[in-house]
Write a protein that holds these residues in place. Structure first.
Motif, PDB file in Angstrom:
ATOM      1  N   CYS A  84      57.072  54.813  33.210  1.00 44.80           N
ATOM      2  CA  CYS A  84      55.962  56.042  33.190  1.00 44.80           C
ATOM      3  C   CYS A  84      54.785  55.327  33.688  1.00 44.80           C
ATOM      4  N   TYR A 106      54.260  62.258  29.725  1.00 42.65           N
ATOM      5  CA  TYR A 106      55.521  62.516  29.461  1.00 42.65           C
ATOM      6  C   TYR A 106      56.252  61.723  28.295  1.00 42.65           C
ATOM      7  N   VAL A 147      61.439  63.186  34.936  1.00 45.36           N
ATOM      8  CA  VAL A 147      60.329  63.249  35.719  1.00 45.36           C
ATOM      9  C   VAL A 147      59.953  62.011  36.538  1.00 45.36           C
ATOM     10  N   ALA A 152      59.335  60.051  41.629  1.00 46.15           N
ATOM     11  CA  ALA A 152      58.041  59.771  41.545  1.00 46.15           C
ATOM     12  C   ALA A 152      57.606  58.740  42.348  1.00 46.15           C
ATOM     13  N   ASP A 172      57.348  69.402  37.436  1.00 43.00           N
ATOM     14  CA  ASP A 172      56.031  68.888  37.884  1.00 43.00           C
ATOM     15  C   ASP A 172      55.715  69.174  39.547  1.00 43.00           C
ATOM     16  N   ARG A 189      53.277  58.859  34.849  1.00 44.60           N
ATOM     17  CA  ARG A 189      54.038  59.762  34.037  1.00 44.60           C
ATOM     18  C   ARG A 189      53.672  59.390  32.708  1.00 44.60           C
TER      19      ARG A 189
END
Length: 520
Positions: A273, A281, A486, A490, A12, A278
């Motif tokens: 997330c 995902y 991920v 972030a 990403d 996110r």
């Protein structure tokens, strides 16, 4: 599309070491190079440098690893060493179990007094496997046996590992061979779990030695088939760390078809997330889990629904059982509601824990690491359940290592689990022969010890979340969420924040921050 997602890691574009988000806040974490200590950014973290307990213990073998030492030059890499430790641990476990296998688990007193009890040989005969009954599909009542009370992939393992056994062998030989086949599989699963744990957080492979050497693993891994779910969960966390969300979901779906607890990973993962933006995902992971779960469960549901549903009926119909605080509440304080109400109490307390963990995920100044909140969630489930079987500790061990890899805390937590492990067996002896077994009050104390130790360990994890300088992983690697896939680096898209809306005292109030905006 899903196959492509599973085959390729997610890229990403953000950089883990300089964590910046296009939305909301920026997470600032200093790297080792920023601190100027001169260590390579790809150097493996040596426990004798990172952990005071290991540093002190290392004096017995010459002291901490030298600063100029380069483990990469040796064939004995950290990964190979921790795998060797896993093999040695399995061998020690087999030696501990040998008194029971020698007598084919026929001496009721010895299997408990020596701590070598196992469900595996007893369920071989008690669930019709020795008669060739196919779990779930065939009704074992035709042979006078009992329905398998586990999720479908566990039943599949129980059946498949019975196939090589010859009906011409003696009953004792068949029991020993059945147990041995499963014990070898469990040893391989332990090695696989150690391998996955060693690779999940880059540069900290030595942490997996705690999984390999955990007394709880050595003593309890062969009680039941839980290691299949443990290995699936460890592999799922590795897949997520390497940014394969669909593969992570497939593995969680498989794990949940061995035991229920792997599905709990999806809860804290969703909130992480959500906070980091996110969710795509997470949806891929959820989709993979659903597909795998349906692939494993749907054929059995269609073939014989009553057999498939036995696990869920058994879980809802059982009362307060061994190891659970609910057993203490019943026997010590006469709290004995009907089963339906006990289910509500147990579920309600677990939901309260989950609510608190959810608030922590959304409100902590720095987003918690994935492994921290996964451990807290699974631990909450284990200690609020209506039963805490001795092998449940193997669920928690890899998660505890990933959440807080500190040897001293891990050792005392494991010591409490070992006390409970032997206490439950001697308590069972006491139910049959009171003069030989553990008095009830001492057993209640052992339950309180294992629950309390897990709560205290969880308390340290919470402290690490709110004071990241105490977090062994973040402080040693200078990263946001190594192993978080991920999530690592972030920024926050949605988070609870304490903001001041005025100049007077008490004017602060909670707000939800969304892409830089907020709402009360």
């Amino acid at each position: 599309m899903a196959a492509a997602e599973a085959a390729e890691p997610i890229r990403d574009g953000h950089e883990p070491d300089r964590m910046r988000s296009q939305h909301g806040t920026m997470t600032s974490v200093r790297t080792r190079d920023d601190r100027g200590d001169g260590e390579r950014r790809d150097a493996v973290v040596a426990p004798s440098h990172d952990d005071a307990f290991v540093a002190g213990a290392s004096t017995a073998i010459g002291g901490p690893l030298g600063r100029r030492a380069d483990p990469r030059r040796s064939w004995w890499s950290p990964l190979r060493i921790v795998l060797l430790l896993a093999i040695m641990a399995s061998a020690l476990g087999a030696a501990i179990d040998s008194p029971c296998s020698t007598k084919a688990w026929g001496d009721g007193y010895e299997i408990f007094s020596r701590g070598c009890y196992s469900d595996i040989p007893l369920l071989y005969t008690g669930r019709g496997l020795d008669e060739g009954v196919i779990p779930y599909v065939e009704d074992p009542a035709t042979t006078g046996d009992v329905e398998v009370e586990y999720p479908v992939l566990t039943g599949a393992v129980m059946y498949v590992t019975a196939l090589p056994i010859s009906q011409g062998w003696s009953a004792d030989t068949r029991l020993r061979v059945y147990y041995s086949v499963n014990a070898i599989a469990i040893a391989l699963l332990l090695a696989l779990t150690v391998w996955a744990t060693a690779l999940t957080v880059r540069r900290r492979p030595w942490d997996a030695a705690m999984v390999a050497l955990a007394p709880g693993m050595i003593l309890a891994a062969t009680i039941n088939w839980d290691m299949w779910a443990v290995a699936a969960t460890a592999l799922a966390l590795l897949a997520w760390a390497r940014r394969y969300p669909v593969l992570a979901g497939l593995l969680l779906g498989a794990g949940a078809s061995f035991k229920f607890y792997p599905v709990l990973v999806l809860g804290p993962l969703f909130l992480l997330c959500l906070r980091s933006g996110r969710l795509r995902y997470w949806a891929l992971t959820l989709g993979g889990a659903v597909v795998m779960w349906l692939a494993a469960n749907l054929p059995i549901m269609l073939a014989r629904f009553d057999g498939w549903a036995r696990f869920y009926r058994f879980s809802s119909e059982r009362g307060a059982d061994y190891g659970s605080p609910w057993l203490v509440a019943r026997d010590a304080f006469s709290f004995d509601p009907p089963i339906s109400q006990l289910n509500l109490w147990a579920a309600g307390v677990f939901v309260v824990f989950c609510f608190g963990i959810g608030v922590v995920i959304l409100a902590a100044p720095q987003r918690p690491r994935l492994h921290q909140v996964v451990f807290l969630t699974v631990a909450a489930f284990a200690i609020t359940n209506k039963v805490y079987s001795p092998q449940f500790v193997v669920w928690l061990i890899p998660l505890a290592v990933l959440a807080r890899p500190r040897w001293l805390d891990f050792v005392w937590w494991q010591a409490a689990q070992v006390v409970y492990f032997f206490a439950v067996w001697w308590y069972i002896i006491g139910q049959a022969t009171p003069e030989k077994g553990l008095p009830e009050a001492y057993y209640w104390a052992a339950i309180g010890l294992h629950v309390g130790a897990t709560l205290v360990f969880g308390g340290f994890v919470l402290r690490d979340i709110f004071q990241p300088d105490h977090d062994p992983v973040r402080s040693s690697l200078g990263a946001d969420d190594p192993g978080g896939g991920v999530l690592d680096g972030a920024g926050d898209v949605i988070a609870l924040r304490r903001r001041s809306s005025g100049s007077g005292e008490g004017s602060g109030h909670d707000v939800v921050v969304v892409h830089g905006r907020h709402s009360h």
